[in-house]
Design a protein around this motif. Structure first.
Motif, PDB file in Angstrom:
ATOM      1  N   THR A 282       0.834  -1.211   0.000  1.00 59.63           N
ATOM      2  CA  THR A 282       0.000   0.000   0.000  1.00 59.63           C
ATOM      3  C   THR A 282       0.865   1.256   0.000  1.00 59.63           C
ATOM      4  O   THR A 282       2.061   1.200   0.296  1.00 59.63           O
ATOM      5  CB  THR A 282      -0.923   0.021   1.238  1.00 59.63           C
ATOM      6  N   THR A 283       0.238   2.384  -0.316  1.00 57.19           N
ATOM      7  CA  THR A 283       0.968   3.654  -0.366  1.00 57.19           C
ATOM      8  C   THR A 283       0.893   4.366   0.983  1.00 57.19           C
ATOM      9  O   THR A 283       0.056   4.029   1.826  1.00 57.19           O
ATOM     10  CB  THR A 283       0.344   4.594  -1.415  1.00 57.19           C
ATOM     11  N   GLN A 284       1.750   5.379   1.148  1.00 57.57           N
ATOM     12  CA  GLN A 284       1.777   6.187   2.363  1.00 57.57           C
ATOM     13  C   GLN A 284       0.417   6.825   2.644  1.00 57.57           C
ATOM     14  O   GLN A 284      -0.058   6.821   3.768  1.00 57.57           O
ATOM     15  CB  GLN A 284       2.836   7.289   2.172  1.00 57.57           C
ATOM     16  N   GLU A 285      -0.226   7.352   1.573  1.00 56.62           N
ATOM     17  CA  GLU A 285      -1.538   8.029   1.766  1.00 56.62           C
ATOM     18  C   GLU A 285      -2.579   7.056   2.311  1.00 56.62           C
ATOM     19  O   GLU A 285      -3.343   7.393   3.201  1.00 56.62           O
ATOM     20  CB  GLU A 285      -2.092   8.605   0.449  1.00 56.62           C
ATOM     21  N   GLU A 286      -2.588   5.836   1.766  1.00 52.60           N
ATOM     22  CA  GLU A 286      -3.588   4.857   2.222  1.00 52.60           C
ATOM     23  C   GLU A 286      -3.435   4.595   3.722  1.00 52.60           C
ATOM     24  O   GLU A 286      -4.418   4.358   4.409  1.00 52.60           O
ATOM     25  CB  GLU A 286      -3.448   3.547   1.445  1.00 52.60           C
ATOM     26  N   ASN A 287      -2.202   4.658   4.203  1.00 50.56           N
ATOM     27  CA  ASN A 287      -1.958   4.331   5.606  1.00 50.56           C
ATOM     28  C   ASN A 287      -2.720   5.228   6.566  1.00 50.56           C
ATOM     29  O   ASN A 287      -3.062   4.809   7.671  1.00 50.56           O
ATOM     30  CB  ASN A 287      -0.462   4.397   5.924  1.00 50.56           C
ATOM     31  N   THR A 288      -3.024   6.460   6.169  1.00 51.21           N
ATOM     32  CA  THR A 288      -3.726   7.375   7.078  1.00 51.21           C
ATOM     33  C   THR A 288      -5.245   7.210   6.976  1.00 51.21           C
ATOM     34  O   THR A 288      -5.980   7.778   7.763  1.00 51.21           O
ATOM     35  CB  THR A 288      -3.364   8.843   6.759  1.00 51.21           C
ATOM     36  N   ASP A 289      -5.701   6.446   6.002  1.00 52.46           N
ATOM     37  CA  ASP A 289      -7.150   6.289   5.797  1.00 52.46           C
ATOM     38  C   ASP A 289      -7.766   5.205   6.662  1.00 52.46           C
ATOM     39  O   ASP A 289      -8.990   5.056   6.682  1.00 52.46           O
ATOM     40  CB  ASP A 289      -7.446   5.900   4.330  1.00 52.46           C
ATOM     41  N   TYR A 290      -6.947   4.404   7.325  1.00 50.13           N
ATOM     42  CA  TYR A 290      -7.476   3.221   8.034  1.00 50.13           C
ATOM     43  C   TYR A 290      -6.837   3.081   9.414  1.00 50.13           C
ATOM     44  O   TYR A 290      -5.700   3.505   9.637  1.00 50.13           O
ATOM     45  CB  TYR A 290      -7.166   1.947   7.228  1.00 50.13           C
ATOM     46  N   ALA A 291      -7.575   2.431  10.321  1.00 47.59           N
ATOM     47  CA  ALA A 291      -7.022   2.131  11.645  1.00 47.59           C
ATOM     48  C   ALA A 291      -5.866   1.139  11.505  1.00 47.59           C
ATOM     49  O   ALA A 291      -4.899   1.172  12.265  1.00 47.59           O
ATOM     50  CB  ALA A 291      -8.114   1.541  12.530  1.00 47.59           C
ATOM     51  N   SER A 292      -5.992   0.215  10.526  1.00 46.08           N
ATOM     52  CA  SER A 292      -4.896  -0.722  10.276  1.00 46.08           C
ATOM     53  C   SER A 292      -4.998  -1.227   8.845  1.00 46.08           C
ATOM     54  O   SER A 292      -6.077  -1.228   8.255  1.00 46.08           O
ATOM     55  CB  SER A 292      -4.959  -1.915  11.241  1.00 46.08           C
ATOM     56  N   ILE A 293      -3.843  -1.626   8.319  1.00 47.24           N
ATOM     57  CA  ILE A 293      -3.830  -2.266   6.997  1.00 47.24           C
ATOM     58  C   ILE A 293      -3.145  -3.625   7.154  1.00 47.24           C
ATOM     59  O   ILE A 293      -2.038  -3.709   7.683  1.00 47.24           O
ATOM     60  CB  ILE A 293      -3.077  -1.417   5.950  1.00 47.24           C
ATOM     61  N   THR A 294      -3.837  -4.682   6.719  1.00 44.33           N
ATOM     62  CA  THR A 294      -3.232  -6.020   6.711  1.00 44.33           C
ATOM     63  C   THR A 294      -2.884  -6.338   5.266  1.00 44.33           C
ATOM     64  O   THR A 294      -3.770  -6.402   4.414  1.00 44.33           O
ATOM     65  CB  THR A 294      -4.238  -7.069   7.245  1.00 44.33           C
ATOM     66  N   THR A 295      -1.593  -6.506   4.984  1.00 41.58           N
ATOM     67  CA  THR A 295      -1.158  -6.777   3.607  1.00 41.58           C
ATOM     68  C   THR A 295      -0.944  -8.283   3.453  1.00 41.58           C
ATOM     69  O   THR A 295      -0.065  -8.850   4.100  1.00 41.58           O
ATOM     70  CB  THR A 295       0.143  -6.000   3.308  1.00 41.58           C
ATOM     71  N   LEU A 296      -1.780  -8.932   2.619  1.00 41.52           N
ATOM     72  CA  LEU A 296      -1.696 -10.393   2.499  1.00 41.52           C
ATOM     73  C   LEU A 296      -0.603 -10.833   1.535  1.00 41.52           C
ATOM     74  O   LEU A 296      -0.147 -11.974   1.582  1.00 41.52           O
ATOM     75  CB  LEU A 296      -3.050 -10.963   2.055  1.00 41.52           C
ATOM     76  N   SER A 297      -0.206  -9.922   0.622  1.00 38.69           N
ATOM     77  CA  SER A 297       0.883 -10.219  -0.322  1.00 38.69           C
ATOM     78  C   SER A 297       1.447  -8.883  -0.779  1.00 38.69           C
ATOM     79  O   SER A 297       0.694  -7.929  -0.951  1.00 38.69           O
ATOM     80  CB  SER A 297       0.319 -11.001  -1.519  1.00 38.69           C
ATOM     81  N   ASP A 298       2.754  -8.805  -0.978  1.00 42.50           N
ATOM     82  CA  ASP A 298       3.331  -7.541  -1.473  1.00 42.50           C
ATOM     83  C   ASP A 298       3.025  -7.354  -2.949  1.00 42.50           C
ATOM     84  O   ASP A 298       2.982  -6.245  -3.446  1.00 42.50           O
ATOM     85  CB  ASP A 298       4.852  -7.532  -1.259  1.00 42.50           C
ATOM     86  N   SER A 299       2.834  -8.475  -3.664  1.00 42.12           N
ATOM     87  CA  SER A 299       2.776  -8.393  -5.122  1.00 42.12           C
ATOM     88  C   SER A 299       1.539  -9.090  -5.690  1.00 42.12           C
ATOM     89  O   SER A 299       1.579  -9.645  -6.767  1.00 42.12           O
ATOM     90  CB  SER A 299       4.018  -9.065  -5.693  1.00 42.12           C
ATOM     91  N   LYS A 300       0.458  -9.065  -4.930  1.00 42.53           N
ATOM     92  CA  LYS A 300      -0.815  -9.668  -5.371  1.00 42.53           C
ATOM     93  C   LYS A 300      -0.663 -11.135  -5.781  1.00 42.53           C
ATOM     94  O   LYS A 300      -1.247 -11.571  -6.765  1.00 42.53           O
ATOM     95  CB  LYS A 300      -1.434  -8.833  -6.504  1.00 42.53           C
ATOM     96  N   ASN A 301       0.135 -11.873  -5.009  1.00 45.58           N
ATOM     97  CA  ASN A 301       0.200 -13.328  -5.215  1.00 45.58           C
ATOM     98  C   ASN A 301      -1.068 -13.927  -4.595  1.00 45.58           C
ATOM     99  O   ASN A 301      -1.233 -13.945  -3.376  1.00 45.58           O
ATOM    100  CB  ASN A 301       1.463 -13.878  -4.532  1.00 45.58           C
ATOM    101  N   LEU A 302      -1.975 -14.398  -5.458  1.00 44.88           N
ATOM    102  CA  LEU A 302      -3.306 -14.783  -4.967  1.00 44.88           C
ATOM    103  C   LEU A 302      -3.287 -16.084  -4.163  1.00 44.88           C
ATOM    104  O   LEU A 302      -4.190 -16.329  -3.365  1.00 44.88           O
ATOM    105  CB  LEU A 302      -4.305 -14.865  -6.125  1.00 44.88           C
ATOM    106  N   ASN A 303      -2.264 -16.913  -4.343  1.00 45.57           N
ATOM    107  CA  ASN A 303      -2.149 -18.099  -3.476  1.00 45.57           C
ATOM    108  C   ASN A 303      -1.861 -17.667  -2.042  1.00 45.57           C
ATOM    109  O   ASN A 303      -2.410 -18.236  -1.092  1.00 45.57           O
ATOM    110  CB  ASN A 303      -1.054 -19.044  -3.980  1.00 45.57           C
ATOM    111  N   ASP A 304      -1.011 -16.649  -1.885  1.00 40.52           N
ATOM    112  CA  ASP A 304      -0.742 -16.118  -0.541  1.00 40.52           C
ATOM    113  C   ASP A 304      -1.994 -15.466   0.038  1.00 40.52           C
ATOM    114  O   ASP A 304      -2.304 -15.619   1.226  1.00 40.52           O
ATOM    115  CB  ASP A 304       0.387 -15.075  -0.590  1.00 40.52           C
ATOM    116  N   VAL A 305      -2.723 -14.738  -0.807  1.00 39.12           N
ATOM    117  CA  VAL A 305      -3.950 -14.069  -0.357  1.00 39.12           C
ATOM    118  C   VAL A 305      -4.935 -15.122   0.168  1.00 39.12           C
ATOM    119  O   VAL A 305      -5.476 -14.987   1.271  1.00 39.12           O
ATOM    120  CB  VAL A 305      -4.590 -13.258  -1.514  1.00 39.12           C
ATOM    121  N   ALA A 306      -5.147 -16.185  -0.619  1.00 36.21           N
ATOM    122  CA  ALA A 306      -6.097 -17.229  -0.221  1.00 36.21           C
ATOM    123  C   ALA A 306      -5.668 -17.859   1.103  1.00 36.21           C
ATOM    124  O   ALA A 306      -6.483 -18.067   2.007  1.00 36.21           O
ATOM    125  CB  ALA A 306      -6.182 -18.305  -1.303  1.00 36.21           C
TER     126      ALA A 306
END
Ligand code: AMP
Ligand code: MG
Length: 328
Positions: free
Chosen positions: A262-286
């Motif tokens: 995620t970007t720096q700006e997105e970080n201020t929009d939410y109480a927390s951000i959980t990143t399931l994959s750095d590069s949209k690897n959908l096996n990691d997401v699942a």
């Protein structure tokens, strides 16, 4: 309170005794953790429904350790299209794949919810296979969570939901795929994907060109599988797909589950951000999705906003679960 035990000769021996006496054992598979009972004991299977609070019209998946054993649990007629399709898809086992076919007459009604068909799977996880070999009977098992809540991908998730009601939870760590099995119903002349999973529609269609996709729930007159009811697999906190998220969400009470960095700006929009994959690897997401939903569900948030992805490959299964979780 349930004991969480790694797979060992001792824990398998205990599991065997509990299953033989008509009790329940939670066990790992490559998809999610299952709540298992002897599929041939009616009263044992009834305990699954009671413990989960599962509607009695939602049939169970029966797990066994080989294609040969699975075939013996069917009433398929040799030299038919249906039998051949079962053999073709059954060659993929052990796999995160469930096949719905005409049932042998030995199942109690509780397992099949009175249907003439049964859902069968030979799971791929070594831990699941060791359990199935030890108990030496087909095991009926839905996911080991309270009905309609998020499926468990760790032994601790099972303990959080059902720990009070169980004696033994077999533990082999985080599950490999993290989403429930792909379900294919094999008819007399065609096959239908009832639930997408890690084994994808595209891969299966290569083997069975007749394979079709089940119509979305909204277009069906009666549900083809009760587990396909829209509101399913959902946390208590409201879930929004990112594209449908309310624009005026309160940043201090909203979490984001992101599928890529995620970007720096997105970080201020939410109480927390959980990143399931750095590069949209959908096996990691699942694999990580359900643990993220469960963890955020304990934080007293107003909303959880979840990223989306293309509905193909494993993305079809991810979006299927997210659409159910966000249905209101
Ligand atoms: P789970 O609740 O994750 O164990 O999922 C079991 C799924 O298998 C549900 O969607 C059931 O409706 C489906 N299922 C089990 N048996 C049958 C059957 N005979 N025909 C169609 N779907 C079935
Ligand atoms: Mg389930």
């Amino acid at each position: 309170m349930a004991q969480i035990c790694p797979i060992s000769p001792d824990s398998l021996q205990r599991a065997k005794a509990i299953i033989a006496s008509g009790g329940l054992v939670a066990f790992p598979t490559e998809t999610v953790y299952g709540l298992g009972a002897d599929a041939l004991q009616e009263d044992a299977c009834k305990k699954i429904y009671k413990t989960k609070g599962r509607p009695s019209n939602n049939p169970l998946i029966v797990h066994t350790d080989s294609f040969k054993n699975a075939l013996s649990l069917t009433s398929l007629t040799p030299n038919t299209w249906q039998h051949d399709a079962f053999v073709t898809l059954g060659k993929l086992w052990p796999a995160p794949l469930t096949l719905v076919v005409p049932a042998a007459s030995l199942f109690p009604k509780t397992v099949t919810a009175g249907l003439p068909t049964v859902a069968l799977r030979v799971p791929q996880s070594q831990a699941a296979l060791k359990f199935l070999q030890a108990v030496h009977t087909p095991i009926a098992a839905p996911s080991a969570n309270r009905s309609s809540y998020v499926s468990p991908t760790t032994a601790q998730h099972v303990a959080d939901d059902l720990g009070e009601d169980l004696e033994l939870i077999l533990d082999s760590g985080e599950t490999q795929f993290g989403l429930e099995s792909t379900i294919v119903s094999i008819g007399e002349r065609n096959a239908c994907l009832l639930r997408p999973g890690a084994l994808t529609y595209e891969e299966l269609k290569e083997l069975i060109p007749e394979l079709t996709l089940a119509k979305p729930q909204s277009e069906q007159e009666t549900p083809s599988a009760p587990g396909q009811l829209a509101l399913h697999y959902s946390p208590h906190t409201p879930i929004y797909l990112r594209e449908d998220a309310p624009s005026n969400h309160s940043p201090s009470h909203t979490a984001l589950i992101s599928f890529s960095a995620t970007t720096q700006e997105e970080n201020t929009d939410y109480a927390s951000i959980t990143t399931l994959s750095d590069s949209k690897n959908l096996n990691d997401v699942a694999r990580k999705l359900y643990a993220a939903l469960r963890s955020l569900d304990t934080k007293g948030l107003d909303a959880i906003i979840v990223d989306t992805c293309e509905r193909d490959g494993i993305g079809r299964a991810i979006m299927d679960r997210l659409e159910r979780a966000s249905a209101s």
